[in-house]
Enzyme design. Sequence first.
Site, short mmCIF file in Angstrom:
data_model
loop_
_atom_site.label_atom_id
_atom_site.label_comp_id
_atom_site.label_asym_id
_atom_site.label_seq_id
_atom_site.Cartn_x
_atom_site.Cartn_y
_atom_site.Cartn_z
N GLY A 98 -14.40 16.76 18.69
CA GLY A 98 -14.85 18.21 18.54
C GLY A 98 -13.82 19.13 18.66
O GLY A 98 -14.17 20.40 18.60
N SER B 72 -12.55 14.27 15.46
CA SER B 72 -11.97 15.07 14.47
C SER B 72 -11.71 14.60 13.15
O SER B 72 -10.73 14.80 12.44
CB SER B 72 -11.01 15.97 15.10
N GLY C 179 -18.42 12.56 14.20
CA GLY C 179 -19.42 13.54 14.83
C GLY C 179 -19.88 14.70 13.72
O GLY C 179 -20.25 14.65 12.82
N GLY C 180 -19.29 15.91 14.09
CA GLY C 180 -19.30 17.18 13.36
C GLY C 180 -19.43 16.99 11.86
O GLY C 180 -20.46 17.31 10.99
N HIS D 91 -20.35 6.50 24.74
CA HIS D 91 -19.55 7.54 24.06
C HIS D 91 -19.02 8.50 25.43
O HIS D 91 -19.65 8.55 26.41
CB HIS D 91 -20.57 8.40 23.47
N GLU E 91 -11.85 6.56 20.36
CA GLU E 91 -12.30 7.84 20.29
C GLU E 91 -11.49 8.70 21.55
O GLU E 91 -12.01 8.69 22.84
CB GLU E 91 -13.52 8.16 20.40
N GLU F 17 -19.08 11.45 26.01
CA GLU F 17 -20.13 12.63 26.34
C GLU F 17 -21.20 11.76 27.55
O GLU F 17 -21.62 12.81 28.24
CB GLU F 17 -20.65 13.29 25.48
N ASN G 256 -22.34 10.37 13.82
CA ASN G 256 -23.17 10.55 15.14
C ASN G 256 -23.52 11.90 15.24
O ASN G 256 -22.71 12.96 15.55
CB ASN G 256 -21.98 10.36 16.36
N TRP G 257 -24.64 12.26 15.20
CA TRP G 257 -25.31 13.52 15.20
C TRP G 257 -25.49 13.91 16.37
O TRP G 257 -25.71 15.38 16.29
CB TRP G 257 -26.68 13.42 14.44
N LYS G 258 -25.25 13.42 17.61
CA LYS G 258 -25.41 14.05 18.62
C LYS G 258 -26.66 14.72 19.02
O LYS G 258 -27.60 14.29 18.48
CB LYS G 258 -24.16 14.90 19.17
P1 PGA Z 1 -16.27 14.66 16.21
O1 PGA Z 1 -17.12 13.65 17.04
O2 PGA Z 1 -16.17 13.68 14.71
O3 PGA Z 1 -17.09 15.93 16.04
O4 PGA Z 1 -14.94 15.04 16.79
C1 PGA Z 1 -16.68 12.40 17.09
C2 PGA Z 1 -17.63 11.79 18.16
O5 PGA Z 1 -17.92 12.30 19.09
O6 PGA Z 1 -18.14 10.57 17.91
#
Ligand code: PGA
Length: 246
Positions: free
Chosen positions: A167, A206, A227-228, A91, A161, A93, A8-10
């Site tokens: 993050g 994470s 994500g990251g 998600h 999640e 977010e 997930n590149w956001k």
């Molecule tokens: P993260 O994000 O790996 O940066 O914690 C995961 C996500 O939001 O899907």
Amino acid sequence: MRKLAAGNWKMNGGPSALAEVAALKARIGAPKVEVVLCPPATLLAPLAAAAGPALGLGGQDCHPEASGAFTGDISAPLLQAAGAAYVILGHSERRAGHGESDSLIAAKGAAALAAGLRVILCLGESEAERMGGQTLARVGAQLAASLPAGATPENYVIAYEPIWAIGTGRTPSLEEIAEVHAFLRQSLLARWGAGASACRLLYGGSVKPGNAAAIFALPHVDGALVGGASLKADDFAPIIEALAAA
Ligand code: PGA
């Protein structure tokens, strides 16, 4: 079942995006597991041209309508036309930052299925819910309310999640992850019967090269939503390799 590593590149992916995808492709070759990148929608078409058969693509959200006067939104058919085979829905977010409810997420899911997309549905508890012992109740309620009628073990992937792990560099204990994944499997078996064992359950929050192998060794963990660590081939490739070795 084929395990799944989804990135997930956001709202990231600048000028180095194509180079990172080329590096990832070179590094993973023909992976034993399915790999899907979910970049910003503007990058779907260029990445589709560059990704090759080893890398699938997904969007990060879609509107419940197929088209119309919805400035700034993107529909499931537009994602599909740009090269997406998946879409992330629900998600945290978007639930938090855009006020998305379970029923809206279910409506988006129905739109995604109508466009031929598969859905990666995100669920997870807040830190206060975790501390208050409400984790299973929370994810159970989200699951029940955000799956549309047409969801099946094949067209839906469920990503657990925990919001407080996204993050932050913090993760639940392995026992806590295993408990939620076993609960989700039981819930899906109750909904779908034995076929639910084919539904992929991802852990997200994470995930890093250093913790991936231990998480992937847990029962009912069939991959990760990253994500990251999905932004750089040097981080994502070892996670994909750990999943293939699990
Ligand atoms: P993260 O994000 O790996 O940066 O914690 C995961 C996500 O939001 O899907």
